[in-house]
Design an enzyme around this catalytic site. Structure first.
Site, mmCIF file in Angstrom:
data_model
loop_
_atom_site.group_PDB
_atom_site.id
_atom_site.type_symbol
_atom_site.label_atom_id
_atom_site.label_comp_id
_atom_site.label_asym_id
_atom_site.label_seq_id
_atom_site.Cartn_x
_atom_site.Cartn_y
_atom_site.Cartn_z
ATOM 1 N N LEU A 1 14.570 -41.352 -52.268
ATOM 2 C CA LEU A 1 14.461 -42.804 -52.350
ATOM 3 C C LEU A 1 13.871 -43.370 -51.070
ATOM 4 C CD1 LEU A 1 17.921 -43.743 -53.951
ATOM 5 C CD2 LEU A 1 15.725 -43.449 -55.104
ATOM 6 N N ASP A 2 12.883 -44.249 -51.225
ATOM 7 C CA ASP A 2 12.306 -44.958 -50.079
ATOM 8 C C ASP A 2 12.901 -46.350 -49.920
ATOM 9 O OD1 ASP A 2 10.505 -42.845 -49.495
ATOM 10 O OD2 ASP A 2 9.180 -43.562 -51.079
ATOM 11 N N CYS A 3 13.276 -46.957 -51.042
ATOM 12 C CA CYS A 3 13.761 -48.333 -51.033
ATOM 13 C C CYS A 3 15.015 -48.423 -51.891
ATOM 14 C CB CYS A 3 12.682 -49.277 -51.564
ATOM 15 S SG CYS A 3 13.163 -51.023 -51.582
#
Length: 203
Positions: A52-54
């Protein structure tokens, strides 16, 4: 009668096991692409976070309850930021602008910037800005309180209405006949409006 019999036979054919099997095979490729839900627990969290980046957070009831921060929320946000995650805070509460939300976050020890907050009030103003509403020369009728009007002000969008606005009361047919609409209104934004009444709706 013949039309009814044909319809009945058609329905009967569609309900045969063979037809259902064909439909199931046709749907199989699409169903195979649906991700399988993953259980989140202490053993799976590291792997989930790695992809996950965000991360999006709701606010009320997730980060705080009333004016009290949820235990562990501060440490969790700090840990995610330390991993380089982008955090966004989402709320459909239109009673506060992003500037007011920043003060609420900070009062509870949560370091959050206005640019990380996506509220319904901000989303309404941002949408109008994205379609160049200001170029229309029109105004927005705001049936909501100051959370929305403050966001409109930040975007430089002209508006009428708001929480202190009191349009003429419509108490009889004569009031309705004399009621004049504002032709300069080009959009209506509706949010939480404690003063909502028929006159505000009719305007």
């Amino acid at each position: 009668m013949m039309m009814s019999q044909q319809f009945t036979r058609s329905v009967a054919r569609s309900c045969r096991p063979h037809s259902r099997a064909v439909q199931s095979r046709a749907m199989a490729p699409a169903l195979s692409r649906v991700p399988v839900p993953q259980v989140i627990d202490p053993s799976t969290i590291p792997g989930v976070l790695a992809n996950l980046d965000c991360i999006l957070f709701d606010c009320d009831g997730v980060l705080w309850q009333g004016d009290n921060v949820v235990p562990g929320a501060t440490n969790a946000l700090n840990a995610l930021r330390a991993q380089g995650k982008r955090l966004l805070f989402i709320t459909n509460n239109t009673s506060k602008s992003r500037a007011t939300y920043v003060k609420k976050f900070n009062s509870m020890g949560l370091d959050v910037k206005a640019s990380e907050i996506v509220s319904a009030a901000y989303a309404s103003a941002a949408y109008l800005d994205s379609i160049d509403f200001k170029k229309s020369g029109k105004k927005v009728l705001v049936l909501a309180n100051r959370g929305v009007t403050e966001e409109m002000d930040d975007m430089g969008i002209d508006w009428v209405g708001g929480e202190d606005w009191a349009p003429p009361l419509l108490t009889c047919p004569a009031d309705v006949n004399q009621f004049t609409l504002d032709s300069d209104i080009g959009a209506v934004v509706v949010g939480w409006d404690p003063a909502f009444n028929y006159s505000r709706l009719a305007y």
